[in-house]
Design a protein around this motif. Structure first.
Motif, PDB file in Angstrom:
ATOM      1  N   PRO A  18       0.821  -1.211   0.000  1.00  0.00           N
ATOM      2  CA  PRO A  18       0.000   0.000   0.000  1.00  0.00           C
ATOM      3  C   PRO A  18       0.854   1.259   0.000  1.00  0.00           C
ATOM      4  O   PRO A  18       1.929   1.310   0.582  1.00  0.00           O
ATOM      5  CB  PRO A  18      -0.820  -0.133   1.281  1.00  0.00           C
ATOM      6  N   GLY A  19       0.324   2.284  -0.648  1.00  0.00           N
ATOM      7  CA  GLY A  19       1.045   3.535  -0.736  1.00  0.00           C
ATOM      8  C   GLY A  19       0.775   4.465   0.422  1.00  0.00           C
ATOM      9  O   GLY A  19       1.491   5.446   0.603  1.00  0.00           O
ATOM     10  N   TYR A  20      -0.309   4.214   1.224  1.00  0.00           N
ATOM     11  CA  TYR A  20      -0.611   5.068   2.355  1.00  0.00           C
ATOM     12  C   TYR A  20      -1.334   4.229   3.392  1.00  0.00           C
ATOM     13  O   TYR A  20      -1.840   3.144   3.133  1.00  0.00           O
ATOM     14  CB  TYR A  20      -1.453   6.278   1.937  1.00  0.00           C
ATOM     15  N   THR A  21      -1.409   4.780   4.597  1.00  0.00           N
ATOM     16  CA  THR A  21      -1.966   4.051   5.727  1.00  0.00           C
ATOM     17  C   THR A  21      -3.441   4.413   5.905  1.00  0.00           C
ATOM     18  O   THR A  21      -3.981   5.306   5.232  1.00  0.00           O
ATOM     19  CB  THR A  21      -1.188   4.390   7.000  1.00  0.00           C
ATOM     20  N   TYR A  22      -4.086   3.747   6.875  1.00  0.00           N
ATOM     21  CA  TYR A  22      -5.482   4.045   7.191  1.00  0.00           C
ATOM     22  C   TYR A  22      -5.638   5.475   7.693  1.00  0.00           C
ATOM     23  O   TYR A  22      -6.607   6.158   7.362  1.00  0.00           O
ATOM     24  CB  TYR A  22      -6.010   3.068   8.249  1.00  0.00           C
ATOM     25  N   LYS A  23      -4.718   5.912   8.498  1.00  0.00           N
ATOM     26  CA  LYS A  23      -4.795   7.262   9.059  1.00  0.00           C
ATOM     27  C   LYS A  23      -4.710   8.308   7.960  1.00  0.00           C
ATOM     28  O   LYS A  23      -5.469   9.286   7.955  1.00  0.00           O
ATOM     29  CB  LYS A  23      -3.679   7.457  10.081  1.00  0.00           C
ATOM     30  N   GLU A  24      -3.765   8.119   7.039  1.00  0.00           N
ATOM     31  CA  GLU A  24      -3.650   9.067   5.945  1.00  0.00           C
ATOM     32  C   GLU A  24      -4.927   9.103   5.090  1.00  0.00           C
ATOM     33  O   GLU A  24      -5.381  10.170   4.651  1.00  0.00           O
ATOM     34  CB  GLU A  24      -2.448   8.704   5.071  1.00  0.00           C
ATOM     35  N   LEU A  25      -5.520   7.960   4.847  1.00  0.00           N
ATOM     36  CA  LEU A  25      -6.749   7.913   4.066  1.00  0.00           C
ATOM     37  C   LEU A  25      -7.896   8.600   4.796  1.00  0.00           C
ATOM     38  O   LEU A  25      -8.690   9.332   4.192  1.00  0.00           O
ATOM     39  CB  LEU A  25      -7.113   6.460   3.765  1.00  0.00           C
ATOM     40  N   LEU A  26      -7.982   8.400   6.106  1.00  0.00           N
ATOM     41  CA  LEU A  26      -9.046   9.017   6.883  1.00  0.00           C
ATOM     42  C   LEU A  26      -8.894  10.526   6.933  1.00  0.00           C
ATOM     43  O   LEU A  26      -9.880  11.271   6.830  1.00  0.00           O
ATOM     44  CB  LEU A  26      -9.058   8.424   8.297  1.00  0.00           C
ATOM     45  N   VAL A  27      -7.662  11.003   7.103  1.00  0.00           N
ATOM     46  CA  VAL A  27      -7.421  12.445   7.117  1.00  0.00           C
ATOM     47  C   VAL A  27      -7.777  13.058   5.764  1.00  0.00           C
ATOM     48  O   VAL A  27      -8.385  14.133   5.679  1.00  0.00           O
ATOM     49  CB  VAL A  27      -5.957  12.726   7.500  1.00  0.00           C
ATOM     50  N   TRP A  28      -7.430  12.372   4.698  1.00  0.00           N
ATOM     51  CA  TRP A  28      -7.775  12.879   3.363  1.00  0.00           C
ATOM     52  C   TRP A  28      -9.287  12.975   3.183  1.00  0.00           C
ATOM     53  O   TRP A  28      -9.799  13.945   2.623  1.00  0.00           O
ATOM     54  CB  TRP A  28      -7.171  11.964   2.312  1.00  0.00           C
ATOM     55  N   TYR A  29     -10.005  11.987   3.675  1.00  0.00           N
ATOM     56  CA  TYR A  29     -11.467  11.990   3.537  1.00  0.00           C
ATOM     57  C   TYR A  29     -12.089  13.143   4.322  1.00  0.00           C
ATOM     58  O   TYR A  29     -12.975  13.848   3.824  1.00  0.00           O
ATOM     59  CB  TYR A  29     -12.043  10.658   4.012  1.00  0.00           C
TER      60      TYR A  29
END
Length: 686
Positions: A18-29
């Motif tokens: 994966p290129g990013y983590t769960y935290k990064e995805l959540l912050v982006w959302y």
């Protein structure tokens, strides 16, 4: 191919991780979504973050709960009923008329002779006469009695119930009726199986009900063995029962009626059935535009123990439908003019999944035994066919009141000795009724006729003389009936049938109840007594539309897909301040979460494979000399096999060690981040 390219990209992503983590995805959302709450969780301070997180979570739970309620309501397939009024010229309903007595007693008396004698004796026993009267010599046919006898149940002693046979002597020599004359004794019907080991009692609260049910059961056994053609001849013929007919301003006769045989009421006649001719329309509402009938029920020729109700049985129904007159019919009393005003209700039910109705009965798993009449489907036809099907499977025969399946026989005591026990057990079975109700369906389109009934004495005292006289003359022209015409209102002697009244329709003169010892006294009482006797045999019917307004009761879905989407969107917008695009964003992040989880699982599985330990050596560990020798490059050694006799010879199956040292496996040349999308050339290289 684009599909192949995307598949290769997906495979490459699985290999790289994966290129990013769960935290990064959540912050982006939270930074990019149009929903109001998640933005506050990122932008505010710690306390407000916690507050907005709790509010967003609470409102999201409320939205999910409301969505569940609305979806469950939609899937319940509820309907709403709408009532609308219409006005138009309508077809006149089909009218079925029957006599309360199915047969003429003069024609079936020879079949019921043994049963009637047995019935009279049973009544004497129940009435508990003196022993001298009950011992009168009479030859009785006890073959009928032995199958289903009537018994007296003595319940005066609560600790001991005594069952007394009506034709069995008690211990003191008196009749069972006299021994059980108190109110604690009840009349019951004993039903036993063929071997007599299993018996049941059907109790009745009145002796009248008991003897009537018993007589009908025994008469059913007798009539079931008579061919249908003979039964039709024993009933009332159309010219015998239909005296006068008028539809609107057009005269009609018994030839305008379609005959059918109904086992409960014998010969029945249907007007305007619409089977072979077009249905008749009604020109206007009102009595003068309806159907007028004058019927002669011939009450003097009723079967005494089979028909305890005198009158005409009639039913209004739609064209091309079978008349289930026993369940849906009404009585018209003799000696009256019965006016029936009709209102029409049209029912339109929704089909599956809103209601379990059927359009034509093709989706019902019950064979319609009334299909021979070429009638439309009805739930009564399905219920009767279902019961007959259970009778055939459980009792090996069919009941006399319902049509027979192909190849089956009607029940009777000779061929099926225990049919009565089986029939009554099946009739009282709750499981059988529930099974038929669950299998049968209502018709989606139905027409109901609401009736307003009024009655008046007919004919009046002032007109009864000439009316009966005219009807008597008309009957003489169409039937072989002898009626004296010596005068009106006075009895005249008849050598064949005793005293008859000249103006009455073949009704015997009630000499015993109407005559005084002197002729002068009898002459004064004749008119009233004879008029009452004539009224017992004549019925007049007026059937008409009360108005041309008809009601349509239509079912419609209470919750359609538009209602569902509107409520779902309204709840989401109210609690979360979002729209359909917000739902798409949320679905997108859910898909990203699932994709990251899949990549992590694949990478984790690869890591476990690499860390899996090598299999241990079976022998002792190698020495330093052996390790040095193993790393020697045999490709540069001279071939001493043929020159030195002491050269080392390797077995043929032993593999030579791999020469040299492998190059380092570094990944230091990769300068791009892991989450950067690979180029097409990189994908093609893979």
């Amino acid at each position: 191919m684009p599909v192949k390219k995307y598949l290769l990209k997906g495979l490459h992503r699985l290999q790289k991780g994966p290129g990013y983590t769960y935290k990064e995805l959540l912050v982006w959302y939270c930074n990019n979504t149009n929903t109001h709450g998640p933005k506050r969780i990122i932008c505010e301070g710690p306390k407000k973050k916690a507050m907005w997180f709790l509010l967003t979570l609470l409102f999201a739970c409320l939205v999910c709960w409301q969505w569940g309620v609305f979806i469950q309501t939609y899937l319940s397939w509820e309907v709403s009923v709408s009532l609308s009024m219409g006005f138009k010229t309508m077809n006149f309903p089909a009218v079925t008329v029957c006599n309360s007595s199915p047969f003429q007693y003069s024609k079936v008396k020879h079949l019921l002779k043994d049963l009637d004698e047995l019935m009279e004796t049973v009544l004497d026993k129940i009435l508990a006469p003196e022993p001298s009267h009950t011992n009168t010599t009479r030859t009785l046919n006890f073959a009928i009695w032995n199958h289903t006898p009537l018994v007296l149940i003595d319940e005066r002693n609560p600790n001991r119930t005594v069952v007394l046979d009506l034709f069995g002597d008690s211990h003191n020599g008196s009749s069972p009726g006299s021994a059980c004359k108190a109110q604690g004794c009840k009349v019951a019907m004993r039903l036993c199986s063929v071997n007599g080991t299993v018996c049941a009692f059907r109790n009745f609260t009145s002796a009248t009900q008991a003897v009537t049910e018993w007589y009908i059961l025994q008469a059913t056994n007798i009539f079931s063995q008579v061919p249908r053609e003979d039964l039709v001849r024993m009933g009332y013929s159309p010219d015998r029962i239909i005296l006068a007919c008028l539809f609107g301003t057009e005269p009609c006769s018994h030839r305008n009626f379609t005959p059918i045989f109904y086992p409960d009421y014998g010969n029945c006649y249907i007007f305007n059935w619409g089977m072979t001719e077009k249905a008749l329309p009604s020109a206007n509402p009102g009595t003068e535009f309806g159907l007028k009938l004058t019927l002669d029920i011939g009450q003097e020729d009723y079967v005494p123990f089979l028909a305890s109700t005198a009158g005409a049985r009639l039913m209004l129904h739609e064209q091309r439908t079978y008349p289930f007159i026993r369940e849906e019919g009404i009585y018209a009393m003799a000696g009256t003019e019965t006016s029936i005003g009709v209102l029409v209700d049209k029912l339109q039910r929704k089909g599956e999944p809103y209601s379990p109705c059927t359009m034509n009965g093709s989706d019902v798993a019950i064979q319609n035994l009334y299909s021979d009449y070429n009638t439309t489907y009805s739930i009564q036809a399905c219920l009767h066919s279902c019961f007959q099907d259970h009778m055939v499977h459980n009792c090996s025969c069919g009941h006399y009141l319902y049509p027979l399946p192909a190849g089956e026989k009607y029940c009777n005591n000779r061929d099926f000795p225990d049919w009565a026990y089986c029939y009554l057990s099946l009739q009282m079975s709750v499981a059988q009724r529930e099974t038929c109700l669950s299998m049968c369906k209502e018709s989606c389109n139905d027409t109901q006729y609401k009736m307003t009934i009024s009655m008046a004495d007919w004919p009046s005292e002032a007109s009864e003389d000439w009316i009966f006289h005219v009807l008597s003359q008309e009957r003489d022209q169409s039937a072989n009936i002898t009626v004296s015409r010596s005068g009106l209102g006075l009895p005249t002697p008849d050598s064949n049938s005793g005293w008859r009244w000249a103006g009455c329709l073949d009704v015997p003169f009630p000499w015993d109840t109407c005559v005084h010892p002197s002729w002068e006294g009898a002459q004064a009482m004749v008119p009233a007594c004879l008029a009452a006797s004539c009224r017992k045999g004549v019925v007049k019917l007026n059937i008409y539309f009360q108005e041309f307004n008809y009601r349509t009761i239509e079912e419609s879905p209470a919750n359609n897909i538009v209602w569902l989407l509107s409520n779902l969107g309204g709840q989401f917008g109210f609690w979360m301040g979002g729209s359909v695009l917000c739902l798409i964003e949320f679905g997108e992040i859910i898909i990203d979460f699932i994709w990251i989880t899949i990549i992590k699982l694949v990478v984790s599985c690869k890591g476990l494979r690499r860390k899996r330990p090598q299999a241990p050596y079976t022998g002792p560990p190698p020495t330093v000399a052996e390790l040095v020798e193993a790393h020697t490059n045999f490709g540069f050694q001279p071939d001493t096999t043929s020159h030195s006799p002491h050269a080392e010879v390797y077995p043929e199956q032993q593999t030579l060690p791999i020469p040299g040292t492998p190059p380092p496996n570094y990944d230091s040349l990769r300068l791009q981040p892991l989450d950067t999308i690979e180029s097409d050339s990189e994908v093609e290289a893979v």
